[in-house]
Structure formats: structure tokens, C-alpha cells
Design a protein around this motif. Sequence first.
Motif, short mmCIF file in Angstrom:
data_model
loop_
_atom_site.label_atom_id
_atom_site.label_comp_id
_atom_site.label_asym_id
_atom_site.label_seq_id
_atom_site.Cartn_x
_atom_site.Cartn_y
_atom_site.Cartn_z
N ARG A 148 0.82 -1.22 0.00
CA ARG A 148 0.00 0.00 0.00
C ARG A 148 0.85 1.27 0.00
O ARG A 148 0.58 2.23 0.72
CB ARG A 148 -0.95 0.00 1.20
CG ARG A 148 -1.94 -1.16 1.17
CD ARG A 148 -2.95 -1.08 2.30
NE ARG A 148 -3.90 -2.20 2.23
CZ ARG A 148 -4.91 -2.37 3.07
NH1 ARG A 148 -5.11 -1.49 4.06
NH2 ARG A 148 -5.72 -3.40 2.94
N THR A 149 1.90 1.23 -0.82
CA THR A 149 2.77 2.41 -0.97
C THR A 149 2.63 3.04 -2.35
O THR A 149 3.48 3.82 -2.77
CB THR A 149 4.25 2.03 -0.74
OG1 THR A 149 4.61 0.96 -1.63
CG2 THR A 149 4.47 1.60 0.69
N VAL A 150 1.56 2.70 -3.07
CA VAL A 150 1.31 3.32 -4.37
C VAL A 150 1.08 4.81 -4.17
O VAL A 150 0.29 5.22 -3.32
CB VAL A 150 0.08 2.67 -5.06
CG1 VAL A 150 -0.25 3.40 -6.36
CG2 VAL A 150 0.34 1.20 -5.35
N GLU A 151 1.78 5.62 -4.92
CA GLU A 151 1.71 7.07 -4.77
C GLU A 151 0.35 7.59 -5.23
O GLU A 151 -0.11 7.27 -6.33
CB GLU A 151 2.82 7.74 -5.59
CG GLU A 151 2.91 9.23 -5.45
CD GLU A 151 3.24 9.65 -4.03
OE1 GLU A 151 2.46 10.45 -3.48
OE2 GLU A 151 4.25 9.17 -3.48
N VAL A 289 7.29 6.78 -8.15
CA VAL A 289 7.03 7.87 -9.10
C VAL A 289 7.79 7.67 -10.40
O VAL A 289 7.96 8.61 -11.18
CB VAL A 289 7.39 9.24 -8.49
CG1 VAL A 289 6.46 9.60 -7.35
CG2 VAL A 289 8.85 9.29 -8.05
N ARG A 290 8.25 6.46 -10.64
CA ARG A 290 9.13 6.21 -11.80
C ARG A 290 8.43 6.52 -13.12
O ARG A 290 8.96 7.25 -13.96
CB ARG A 290 9.59 4.75 -11.78
CG ARG A 290 10.45 4.37 -13.00
CD ARG A 290 11.06 3.00 -12.82
NE ARG A 290 11.94 3.02 -11.67
CZ ARG A 290 11.90 2.13 -10.68
NH1 ARG A 290 11.00 1.16 -10.71
NH2 ARG A 290 12.72 2.22 -9.68
N PHE A 291 7.28 5.95 -13.33
CA PHE A 291 6.56 6.11 -14.59
C PHE A 291 6.21 7.58 -14.82
O PHE A 291 6.44 8.14 -15.91
CB PHE A 291 5.29 5.26 -14.56
CG PHE A 291 4.84 4.77 -15.90
CD1 PHE A 291 5.17 5.43 -17.06
CD2 PHE A 291 4.07 3.61 -16.01
CE1 PHE A 291 4.73 4.98 -18.30
CE2 PHE A 291 3.64 3.15 -17.24
CZ PHE A 291 3.97 3.84 -18.38
N THR A 292 5.71 8.22 -13.79
CA THR A 292 5.29 9.61 -13.92
C THR A 292 6.49 10.54 -14.12
O THR A 292 6.50 11.38 -15.02
CB THR A 292 4.51 10.05 -12.66
OG1 THR A 292 3.37 9.22 -12.53
CG2 THR A 292 4.08 11.50 -12.77
N GLY A 293 7.50 10.41 -13.26
CA GLY A 293 8.66 11.30 -13.34
C GLY A 293 9.41 11.18 -14.64
O GLY A 293 9.75 12.19 -15.28
N ALA A 294 9.68 9.95 -15.06
CA ALA A 294 10.41 9.76 -16.31
C ALA A 294 9.59 10.20 -17.51
O ALA A 294 10.12 10.79 -18.46
CB ALA A 294 10.81 8.29 -16.45
N SER A 295 8.28 9.95 -17.49
CA SER A 295 7.42 10.36 -18.60
C SER A 295 7.37 11.87 -18.76
O SER A 295 7.47 12.39 -19.87
CB SER A 295 6.00 9.82 -18.40
OG SER A 295 5.96 8.41 -18.49
N ILE A 296 7.22 12.59 -17.64
CA ILE A 296 7.17 14.05 -17.70
C ILE A 296 8.48 14.61 -18.27
O ILE A 296 8.47 15.44 -19.19
CB ILE A 296 6.90 14.63 -16.30
CG1 ILE A 296 5.46 14.34 -15.88
CG2 ILE A 296 7.15 16.15 -16.28
CD1 ILE A 296 5.15 14.73 -14.44
N SER A 297 9.60 14.16 -17.74
CA SER A 297 10.91 14.67 -18.19
C SER A 297 11.16 14.33 -19.64
O SER A 297 11.58 15.19 -20.44
CB SER A 297 12.01 14.06 -17.32
OG SER A 297 11.71 14.15 -15.95
N TYR A 298 10.90 13.09 -19.99
CA TYR A 298 11.14 12.60 -21.35
C TYR A 298 10.28 13.34 -22.37
O TYR A 298 10.77 13.80 -23.40
CB TYR A 298 10.85 11.10 -21.37
CG TYR A 298 10.99 10.41 -22.72
CD1 TYR A 298 12.21 9.88 -23.11
CD2 TYR A 298 9.90 10.28 -23.56
CE1 TYR A 298 12.34 9.23 -24.32
CE2 TYR A 298 10.02 9.63 -24.78
CZ TYR A 298 11.24 9.10 -25.16
OH TYR A 298 11.36 8.47 -26.38
N ASN A 299 9.00 13.48 -22.07
CA ASN A 299 8.10 14.06 -23.05
C ASN A 299 8.23 15.57 -23.16
O ASN A 299 8.00 16.15 -24.23
CB ASN A 299 6.66 13.66 -22.73
CG ASN A 299 6.43 12.18 -23.01
OD1 ASN A 299 6.60 11.72 -24.12
ND2 ASN A 299 6.08 11.44 -21.98
N LEU A 300 8.62 16.24 -22.08
CA LEU A 300 8.93 17.67 -22.19
C LEU A 300 10.10 17.89 -23.14
O LEU A 300 10.06 18.78 -24.00
CB LEU A 300 9.27 18.24 -20.81
CG LEU A 300 8.09 18.64 -19.91
CD1 LEU A 300 8.61 19.08 -18.55
CD2 LEU A 300 7.27 19.76 -20.55
#
Length: 355
Positions: A148-151, A289-300
Motif C-alpha cells: 500500500r505504498t502506491v503514490e 514515481v518512476r513512470f510519472t517522473g520519467a514520462s514528464i521529463s522525457y516528453n517535455l
Amino acid sequence: MPWETGTGRKRVLAGVILLMGVSTTCIGLLPTYATIGVAAPILLVLCRMLQGLSAAGETIGSNSFVAEHSPIATRGRNVGIVYTASNLPPVLAALLVLWLTTALAPEAYESWGWRVPFLLGAPLAVVGLYIRTRVEESPAFLEMRETRTVETAPIRTVFAEQWPAILRVFAMAAVASLGYYSLTGYFYSYMTVTIGLSSSDALISNSIALLITFFTVPLAAAASDRVGRRPMLLLAIAVSAIVAVPAYLLVGVGTLTTAVIAQSMLGLALGLVFGPAGPSYVEMFPARVRFTGASISYNLAFTIFGGTAPLLATALVTATGSTIAPAWYIVIVTVLALLVLWSMPETRHRSMRDS
């Protein structure tokens, strides 16, 4: 996008490929401007936006999924094999377009032949969706769900806690996106319009360069498992800066041979970047936050540097009168990326699980 909020890697990847297949197929089915007027380009832009949205989740999603399934010793290689697969479709597409333009009369190609590559998206999406619905969920995500540590607010957490990782992934992706879209989106028109190379020669040389990238990516990724992501990335970005101007000068000679050599140099440099960058994108962030953080940085980065690469390159040539002006732009971006990444930590031994 808040990928970490309970959906899971598997479901997101299935949705991504479904969205890509539907939007691509719709482009092949679009009525022409003569039939529905201004609605035709509006629908085309909408379909392209949906393609972009799906591509946004595809690269980081697949990298995360494979990295979280892989043993540490071969994580780079495994991600590299997946990442390099994204370079094969442009090669196949270029060869398909070359065959269609050769086999069909110009009138037939303009009437319906151009639709064929887009319509192939439907059966390919069905196959991809079938495969993805039958793979197991990522161990890292299952652990987060069980503990239960899903952000619950991953975007807020990323911007509050992960700025160093955001900047480093942004720098990597800036170099990768600029190199990729310069090669796949700009060089064809540059060779045919500015240099005067025939369309067939431009397609052939471009396909050879992308094939070199295809084979270089997994080799560079595997090398990063041994020597580290940081030294491989710094070397690759330095190579990208060094070969940019000579490659543009060689293309300017205007022969098929020099075009092949020049683009092969760029393709090799691009593969060297893609190899260690693929696993590094997702190793920079913790699992929650791996999926979210990497996606934001990559797609920007891909939006700012990749999406504008063809337009900006054309504008630079027009404004300066120099056909190698885009090469100097590449040099500037790569040098800035080197400065950002110089202090990056080594990530090849990091666990993909937060625990």
C-alpha cells in the motif's frame, strides 16, 4: 500523467498500444479535404495528437516494465533490446514508402497508396494488444500495491522531490530527441529540397542510418551494464557533438555515398546515446514515481527539442543562409546536456524496488 495511481504498468501499456493502433488506422481512413473540407486537417491533427499521447506512454512504459522485470546484471541490455525495436518501424516504413512510390503511379500513390502504411496499424495493434494482455505485472508495482505504498499524487511528489532526476532525464532526452527527429524528420527533406538528392537516394541513406542505430542501441546498452551508464552517456553525447558538423558537410556534397556516410555517423552517435539512456531514464526515479517522473521529463524534452527539430532546422538555414546551421544547434544542445549530466550518479546497480 499520474501513471502510479493504481492502474499498473501492464494496463497502461495495453491502453497505449490500443490508442496508437486506433489513431494510426483512422489517419488511413480519413476523408480528403475535397470531401469534407477543413474538417479533414482538423481530424488529422487530432489523430496525430492521439498518436503523440500514446507514444508518450510507450517508451517510458515499456522501459519501466522491462527494467522492473530484469536482473541488475542484464537490465541495460534488456531495456536496450526493447528500446531499439522503436528504430525498426521507421526503417520498415521508409522501405514500404519507397516500394509504394516505385510500384505505383504518382496518381495512384496520391489517391490511395499513401494510406497503406497507416492501415497496417490495425492488425499490428491487435497482435501487440494480445501479447500485452498476457504478460505478468511488474514486480515493483505489485510490491507497491501489496504494501500500500502506491503514490496517490505522483505529479506533485515528482516536482516536490525529484528535480535533479527531472533535469538529468530531460538532458538525456533532449539529445536523443533532437538527434532522432533531425535524422528521421528533417534529413529527408534537407537532402531532397536543399541538397537536391533524389527521393530514392534519400530514403536509402536514411534507412541505412536507422539500421545502424538499430544494431548499435543494444550493444551500447549492454556495454553500459559493464562500464556504467554515466561513462557511456558522456561518451555518446560527446560523439554526437563531434560528428554533427562533419556529417552535415558531407551531406552537402550531394552524392548517395556521402549521404550514407554522413547519416551513418549520425545514426551511430544516436545509437550510442539511446543505449545507456533507455535504462537511465527509469533508473533515475524511485518506483513509486518512476513512470510519472520519467514520462514528464522525457516528453517535455521530446516536445521542446524533438517536435521542433525539423521546423527549427529549416528556420535556421533560412535565417543564416548556412546549410550546416542545424549542426551547430545540435552541438550547442549536446554541450549543455554534457554540463547537466557531468555530475549524474551511476545508476546501473540501483534496485528497481523502493524497498
